[in-house]
Scaffold this motif. Structure first.
Motif, PDB file in Angstrom:
ATOM      1  N   GLY A 186     -17.438  -4.655   9.676  1.00  0.00           N
ATOM      2  CA  GLY A 186     -16.708  -3.734   8.951  1.00  0.00           C
ATOM      3  C   GLY A 186     -17.256  -4.423   7.275  1.00  0.00           C
ATOM      4  N   LYS A 236       0.635  -0.814  -0.562  1.00  0.00           N
ATOM      5  CA  LYS A 236      -0.332  -0.052  -0.294  1.00  0.00           C
ATOM      6  C   LYS A 236       0.623   1.827   0.432  1.00  0.00           C
ATOM      7  CE  LYS A 236      -4.392  -1.361   2.433  1.00  0.00           C
ATOM      8  NZ  LYS A 236      -5.444  -1.554   3.347  1.00  0.00           N
ATOM      9  N   MET A 258      -8.431  -9.743  15.353  1.00  0.00           N
ATOM     10  CA  MET A 258      -8.689 -10.534  14.075  1.00  0.00           C
ATOM     11  C   MET A 258      -8.012 -11.513  14.048  1.00  0.00           C
ATOM     12  SD  MET A 258      -8.748  -9.112  10.921  1.00  0.00           S
ATOM     13  CE  MET A 258      -7.252  -9.639   9.563  1.00  0.00           C
ATOM     14  N   SER A 318      -6.352  -4.176  13.954  1.00  0.00           N
ATOM     15  CA  SER A 318      -6.926  -4.791  13.203  1.00  0.00           C
ATOM     16  C   SER A 318      -6.497  -5.992  14.860  1.00  0.00           C
ATOM     17  CB  SER A 318      -5.074  -5.799  13.142  1.00  0.00           C
ATOM     18  OG  SER A 318      -4.929  -4.965  12.477  1.00  0.00           O
ATOM     19  N   LEU A 319      -7.041  -5.218  16.296  1.00  0.00           N
ATOM     20  CA  LEU A 319      -7.405  -6.002  17.178  1.00  0.00           C
ATOM     21  C   LEU A 319      -8.652  -6.525  17.461  1.00  0.00           C
ATOM     22  CD1 LEU A 319      -7.513  -6.510  20.365  1.00  0.00           C
ATOM     23  CD2 LEU A 319      -8.785  -4.313  20.919  1.00  0.00           C
ATOM     24  N   ARG A 379       2.889   5.794  17.404  1.00  0.00           N
ATOM     25  CA  ARG A 379       1.917   6.168  15.926  1.00  0.00           C
ATOM     26  C   ARG A 379       0.347   7.051  16.140  1.00  0.00           C
ATOM     27  NH1 ARG A 379       1.280   0.844  13.584  1.00  0.00           N
ATOM     28  NH2 ARG A 379       1.329   1.612  11.065  1.00  0.00           N
ATOM     29  N   GLY A 425      -6.712   2.765  16.858  1.00  0.00           N
ATOM     30  CA  GLY A 425      -5.414   2.450  15.900  1.00  0.00           C
ATOM     31  C   GLY A 425      -5.319   3.410  15.290  1.00  0.00           C
ATOM     32  N   ALA A 426      -3.834   3.105  14.649  1.00  0.00           N
ATOM     33  CA  ALA A 426      -3.490   4.152  13.689  1.00  0.00           C
ATOM     34  C   ALA A 426      -2.767   3.712  12.717  1.00  0.00           C
ATOM     35  CB  ALA A 426      -2.132   4.971  14.760  1.00  0.00           C
ATOM     36  N   ASP A 469     -10.357   4.022   1.783  1.00  0.00           N
ATOM     37  CA  ASP A 469     -10.985   3.416   2.586  1.00  0.00           C
ATOM     38  C   ASP A 469     -11.845   4.014   3.703  1.00  0.00           C
ATOM     39  OD1 ASP A 469      -9.634   1.167   2.852  1.00  0.00           O
ATOM     40  OD2 ASP A 469      -8.258   1.130   3.610  1.00  0.00           O
ATOM     41  N   ASP A 479      -6.869 -12.477  19.909  1.00  0.00           N
ATOM     42  CA  ASP A 479      -7.141 -11.599  21.101  1.00  0.00           C
ATOM     43  C   ASP A 479      -7.554 -11.113  21.775  1.00  0.00           C
ATOM     44  OD1 ASP A 479      -5.017 -10.881  18.998  1.00  0.00           O
ATOM     45  OD2 ASP A 479      -6.458  -9.486  17.673  1.00  0.00           O
TER      46      ASP A 479
HETATM   47  P1  NAP Z   1      -2.154  -1.821   9.312  1.00  0.00           P
HETATM   48  O1  NAP Z   1      -2.415  -0.176   8.446  1.00  0.00           O
HETATM   49  O2  NAP Z   1      -1.076  -2.892   9.597  1.00  0.00           O
HETATM   50  O3  NAP Z   1      -2.255  -1.408  11.176  1.00  0.00           O
HETATM   51  C1  NAP Z   1      -2.411  -1.717  11.765  1.00  0.00           C
HETATM   52  C2  NAP Z   1      -2.972  -1.431  13.238  1.00  0.00           C
HETATM   53  O4  NAP Z   1      -3.869  -2.476  14.344  1.00  0.00           O
HETATM   54  C3  NAP Z   1      -2.191  -0.726  14.031  1.00  0.00           C
HETATM   55  O5  NAP Z   1      -2.606   0.340  14.686  1.00  0.00           O
HETATM   56  C4  NAP Z   1      -1.972  -1.486  15.109  1.00  0.00           C
HETATM   57  O6  NAP Z   1      -0.890  -1.265  16.233  1.00  0.00           O
HETATM   58  C5  NAP Z   1      -2.738  -2.851  15.514  1.00  0.00           C
HETATM   59  N1  NAP Z   1      -2.824  -3.302  15.947  1.00  0.00           N
HETATM   60  C6  NAP Z   1      -2.714  -4.953  15.367  1.00  0.00           C
HETATM   61  N2  NAP Z   1      -2.653  -5.517  16.447  1.00  0.00           N
HETATM   62  C7  NAP Z   1      -2.983  -5.637  17.225  1.00  0.00           C
HETATM   63  C8  NAP Z   1      -3.295  -5.838  18.732  1.00  0.00           C
HETATM   64  N3  NAP Z   1      -3.089  -7.325  18.615  1.00  0.00           N
HETATM   65  N4  NAP Z   1      -4.063  -5.161  19.478  1.00  0.00           N
HETATM   66  C9  NAP Z   1      -4.156  -3.837  19.204  1.00  0.00           C
HETATM   67  N5  NAP Z   1      -3.866  -3.122  18.459  1.00  0.00           N
HETATM   68  C10 NAP Z   1      -3.122  -3.848  17.239  1.00  0.00           C
HETATM   69  O7  NAP Z   1      -3.479  -1.644   8.574  1.00  0.00           O
HETATM   70  P2  NAP Z   1      -4.977  -1.322   8.438  1.00  0.00           P
HETATM   71  O8  NAP Z   1      -4.957  -1.300   6.790  1.00  0.00           O
HETATM   72  O9  NAP Z   1      -5.462   0.042   9.023  1.00  0.00           O
HETATM   73  O10 NAP Z   1      -6.056  -2.319   9.130  1.00  0.00           O
HETATM   74  C11 NAP Z   1      -6.305  -2.754  10.672  1.00  0.00           C
HETATM   75  C12 NAP Z   1      -7.341  -2.845  10.435  1.00  0.00           C
HETATM   76  O11 NAP Z   1      -8.662  -2.859   9.729  1.00  0.00           O
HETATM   77  C13 NAP Z   1      -7.854  -4.640   9.992  1.00  0.00           C
HETATM   78  O12 NAP Z   1      -7.953  -5.739  10.753  1.00  0.00           O
HETATM   79  C14 NAP Z   1      -8.156  -3.981   7.909  1.00  0.00           C
HETATM   80  O13 NAP Z   1      -8.472  -6.246   7.847  1.00  0.00           O
HETATM   81  C15 NAP Z   1      -9.243  -3.851   8.941  1.00  0.00           C
HETATM   82  N6  NAP Z   1      -9.628  -3.406   6.779  1.00  0.00           N
HETATM   83  C16 NAP Z   1     -10.671  -3.343   6.977  1.00  0.00           C
HETATM   84  C17 NAP Z   1     -11.336  -2.607   5.824  1.00  0.00           C
HETATM   85  C18 NAP Z   1     -12.619  -2.638   5.180  1.00  0.00           C
HETATM   86  O14 NAP Z   1     -13.433  -2.637   4.765  1.00  0.00           O
HETATM   87  N7  NAP Z   1     -13.809  -3.030   6.165  1.00  0.00           N
HETATM   88  C19 NAP Z   1     -10.689  -1.915   4.970  1.00  0.00           C
HETATM   89  C20 NAP Z   1      -9.415  -1.502   5.751  1.00  0.00           C
HETATM   90  C21 NAP Z   1      -8.595  -2.303   6.513  1.00  0.00           C
HETATM   91  P3  NAP Z   1       0.420  -1.044  16.780  1.00  0.00           P
HETATM   92  O15 NAP Z   1       0.690   0.277  16.040  1.00  0.00           O
HETATM   93  O16 NAP Z   1       0.442  -0.394  17.879  1.00  0.00           O
HETATM   94  O17 NAP Z   1       0.434  -2.096  15.986  1.00  0.00           O
END
Ligand code: NAP
Length: 283
Positions: free
Chosen positions: A249, A65, A204, A201-202, A156, A127-128, A101, A208
């Motif tokens: 979502g 991305k 997933m 991603s909390l 972050r 989330g960030a 998004d 968790d």
């Molecule tokens: P990303 O850029 O990898 O960011 C992941 C985020 O989740 C970071 O803030 C990370 O925190 C946090 N995180 C990961 N594991 C965690 C845990 N066990 N406990 C707490 N926080 C955790 O991913 P993204 O693209 O933003 O996507 C985030 C989520 O949204 C994913 O699950 C994805 O499937 C979902 N999503 C859904 C859609 C939709 O259309 N419905 C679209 C986009 C994304 P740290 O900074 O501490 O690592």
């Protein structure tokens, strides 16, 4: 025949081909949308194929991305503010990157969940990562009263806020009309919060645990978890336990896909198209 792909690695889990091939068929477009597992070294060649017309468009997922940006001619405002590209399209011979998004999130919130954000709303964003940037940027446009943000890695969350505004020393800042505050991970949101958005991603992973607390929330609060697999996330389970309305979502997924589809074909899918795909995906 147009060729479209979702590129990533891994890519097996992607639902994008089901969504786009449904609309391609419904709108009688001569096209095919497929998953493509790629390595970084192949990105340049893929973009070359967009330039020469062999490929019509792309969706981009983890881990490309950000990496894709260097190969594009331009990125639009949505990709700039979210620091990530999930859609690539060709306009006037230029290869352009966008991020759907944020728009997908708000379209689903308004059109599918029927939730109206008010100027007086207080939102907690969890989330960030990439998705949080897109949602935060769209949230700012709503000129709401306050946004609180919390992330497992506090720095972050700070980076996210700094991306939109220079952070002041005390950690409390104003961006336009909106007061933005950073909150520690695991804090207890207050009763003033109207909407909690989980953009992390909390939930997933199976083991968790829900680090977000709902004791202080009132029944008027709504919790939108952008995760769609599992269908009932751990955060939703906790919300239901406290009698608080919530959603997963899936509609965001389909609405962000609709924004990509419009960029490639200039077709605005309607609510039936959205609901038919949600049903097709088994939700
Ligand atoms: P990303 O850029 O990898 O960011 C992941 C985020 O989740 C970071 O803030 C990370 O925190 C946090 N995180 C990961 N594991 C965690 C845990 N066990 N406990 C707490 N926080 C955790 O991913 P993204 O693209 O933003 O996507 C985030 C989520 O949204 C994913 O699950 C994805 O499937 C979902 N999503 C859904 C859609 C939709 O259309 N419905 C679209 C986009 C994304 P740290 O900074 O501490 O690592």
């Amino acid at each position: 025949m147009d060729k479209l792909y979702v590129i990533g690695n891994p890519i097996k889990h992607s639902k994008s081909p089901i969504i786009h091939n449904y609309w391609i068929k419904k709108y009688c477009i001569n096209a095919e949308y497929e998953k493509l597992k790629v390595n970084e070294i192949e990105l340049k060649n893929i973009i070359k194929n967009l330039k020469n017309g062999t490929i019509k468009g792309l969706n981009v997922t983890i881990p490309f991305k950000q990496k894709i940006v260097t190969y594009l001619d331009e990125i639009d405002e949505s990709a700039k503010s979210s620091l990530a590209v999930n859609t690539v399209f060709v306009k006037k011979k230029k290869i352009i990157g966008a991020n759907t998004d944020g728009k997908g999130f708000f379209n689903s919130l308004y059109k599918d969940i029927n939730y109206r954000i008010q100027p007086s709303s207080s939102v907690l964003l969890v989330g960030a990562g990439g998705a949080a940037y897109g949602i935060f940027s769209e949230l700012l446009k709503k000129k709401i009263s306050s946004i609180e943000i919390t992330n497992r890695t506090a720095s972050r969350a700070r980076d996210l806020v700094s991306h939109f505004h220079k952070l002041e020393a005390r950690g409390k800042i104003r961006i336009g009309n909106t007061e933005v505050s950073l909150r520690p991970w695991g804090f207890n949101p207050s009763s003033k919060i109207d909407l909690i958005i989980n953009a992390s991603s909390l939930g997933m992973k199976k083991d968790d645990k829900c680090d977000i607390h709902f004791q202080n929330l009132t029944k008027k609060a709504f919790i939108y978890d952008i995760i769609y697999n599992p269908r009932e996330t751990i955060i939703m389970k906790e919300a239901i336990r406290h009698g608080i309305s919530c959603s997963n979502g899936i509609y965001m997924l389909v609405r962000q896909a609709a924004e990509s589809f419009q960029k490639w074909y200039d077709i605005k899918v309607n609510n039936d198209d959205i609901n038919e795909v949600v049903k097709l995906l088994g939700y």
